[in-house]
Design an enzyme around this catalytic site. Structure first.
Site, mmCIF file in Angstrom:
data_model
loop_
_atom_site.group_PDB
_atom_site.id
_atom_site.type_symbol
_atom_site.label_atom_id
_atom_site.label_comp_id
_atom_site.label_asym_id
_atom_site.label_seq_id
_atom_site.Cartn_x
_atom_site.Cartn_y
_atom_site.Cartn_z
ATOM 1 N N GLN A 89 0.837 -1.204 0.000
ATOM 2 C CA GLN A 89 0.000 0.000 0.000
ATOM 3 C C GLN A 89 0.870 1.253 0.000
ATOM 4 O OE1 GLN A 89 -2.584 -0.466 3.522
ATOM 5 N NE2 GLN A 89 -4.307 -0.371 2.123
ATOM 6 N N ASP A 132 9.980 14.514 0.491
ATOM 7 C CA ASP A 132 9.881 15.912 0.886
ATOM 8 C C ASP A 132 8.581 16.137 1.640
ATOM 9 O OD1 ASP A 132 7.712 16.933 -0.920
ATOM 10 O OD2 ASP A 132 9.132 16.438 -2.495
ATOM 11 N N HIS A 186 6.038 18.207 1.299
ATOM 12 C CA HIS A 186 4.796 18.309 0.529
ATOM 13 C C HIS A 186 4.215 16.930 0.248
ATOM 14 C CE1 HIS A 186 1.913 19.027 -2.624
ATOM 15 N NE2 HIS A 186 2.674 18.418 -3.514
ATOM 16 N N HIS A 241 0.863 14.739 1.725
ATOM 17 C CA HIS A 241 -0.110 14.025 0.888
ATOM 18 C C HIS A 241 -0.294 12.593 1.388
ATOM 19 C CE1 HIS A 241 -2.466 12.892 -2.592
ATOM 20 N NE2 HIS A 241 -1.634 11.905 -2.836
ATOM 21 N N ARG A 267 -3.395 8.512 4.542
ATOM 22 C CA ARG A 267 -3.163 7.353 5.403
ATOM 23 C C ARG A 267 -3.449 7.607 6.880
ATOM 24 N NH1 ARG A 267 -3.675 3.637 1.553
ATOM 25 N NH2 ARG A 267 -2.155 3.932 -0.119
#
Length: 302
Positions: free
Chosen positions: A109, A212, A214, A218, A223
């Site tokens: 995953q 990084d 950013h 995400h 998650r």
């Protein structure tokens, strides 16, 4: 046990080392450096290295060489503006390198987040440890009746006991056969790269993962969400605590504008406006599908 005595000694030695540097250090992250944070029954996450802090995000946004006359309040306001308006590039100026130990099915995953650098433990070269993820009874759940990729109520009694026994017995038997196949006592022994295919997806692997900020945000947005699978969510939760200490301004903005926020479609926004105007809106007159309506209602209920 997530870490062997030898690994604990190695970590302690790393944490006792210091080096003079002119680069920026984040005190909150220094406290986490090299420490293994346990996850699941045998897993962990630990920070190997990092670059940047909240000030680095602001510096990149202003394209300057220092703080200048900007105050701390200006920095936090700027970071919140950047997060609010999806200006992602300044957040890419911070990086983190992690050592993660996790079950193979969780790794499959995790690896879908392709915006990172990964180097995984090689089962072609080395022998995998006899360590398997066995869920706690409360995390054994039935298939959800409304979500094809989710869980329902927890299994109980004899059914839960039977499933746990299957997981333990099958894992042990597969590893026994793995050892027998690669063994060279009176036989040539099967190549490790072939023998590994007999191992179950709940065996543990390890990797270094560099990303990084950013792209880490995400990852965490997806998650650490309440709807994410439990086994990867607990890793994300552990990382959230690390990131909150590393870049507190950026993490608070992330919590407010990403992790704790919701996105409404144009149709949902139109429904909300109609509701605020006093109109009785139903699924039938909303223009939303049944699933969209359920999701919309869930947002309003929260």
């Amino acid at each position: 046990m997530p870490l062997s005595p030898g690994q604990l000694e190695e970590i302690e030695a790393q944490r006792n080392q210091t080096a003079p540097t002119r680069r920026v250090v984040a005190p909150g992250m220094e406290a986490h450096l090299y420490t293994a944070h346990p996850v699941l029954d045998h897993g962990f996450v630990r920070v190997i290295d990092y670059m940047g802090d909240d000030a680095a995000i602001c510096q990149a946004a202003r394209v300057s060489y220092g703080k200048g006359t900007k105050s701390v309040q200006n920095d936090e306001g700027l970071i919140r503006y950047l997060m609010r308006h999806w200006h992602s590039t300044p957040f890419e100026m911070c990086e983190i390198k992690l050592h993660v130990k996790l079950p193979v099915f969780v790794a499959r995953q995790w690896i879908r987040h392709r915006t990172a650098n990964v180097n995984e433990y090689s089962a072609r070269y080395s022998i995998l440890d006899r360590e398997f993820y066995i869920p706690a009874p409360e995390n054994l759940a039935a298939q959800s009746e409304v979500n094809n990729q989710g869980r329902g109520a927890a299994l109980e009694g004899e059914e839960a006991a039977r499933v746990l026994e299957y997981l333990k017995a099958d894992s042990a038997r597969a590893y026994d056969h793995y050892e027998e196949m690669i063994g060279q006592d009176g036989q040539q022994g099967l190549a490790r790269e072939l023998a590994r295919m007999n191992l179950p997806a709940n065996i543990y692997t390890q990797w270094y993962w560099k990303v990084d900020l950013h792209n880490l945000f995400h990852f965490l947005r997806l998650r650490a969400d309440a709807h994410a699978q439990y086994e990867i969510r607990v890793y994300a939760d552990a990382l959230c605590k690390v990131v909150a200490d590393w870049v507190p301004f950026a993490y608070r903005a992330f919590e407010d504008y990403r992790l704790g926020a919701v996105t409404l479609s144009a149709q949902m926004l139109a429904c909300l406006r109609r509701m605020l105007a006093g109109e009785a809106v139903t699924q039938e007159n909303s223009g939303l599908t049944a699933r969209e309506w359920r999701e919309f209602q869930a947002v309003l209920a929260d």
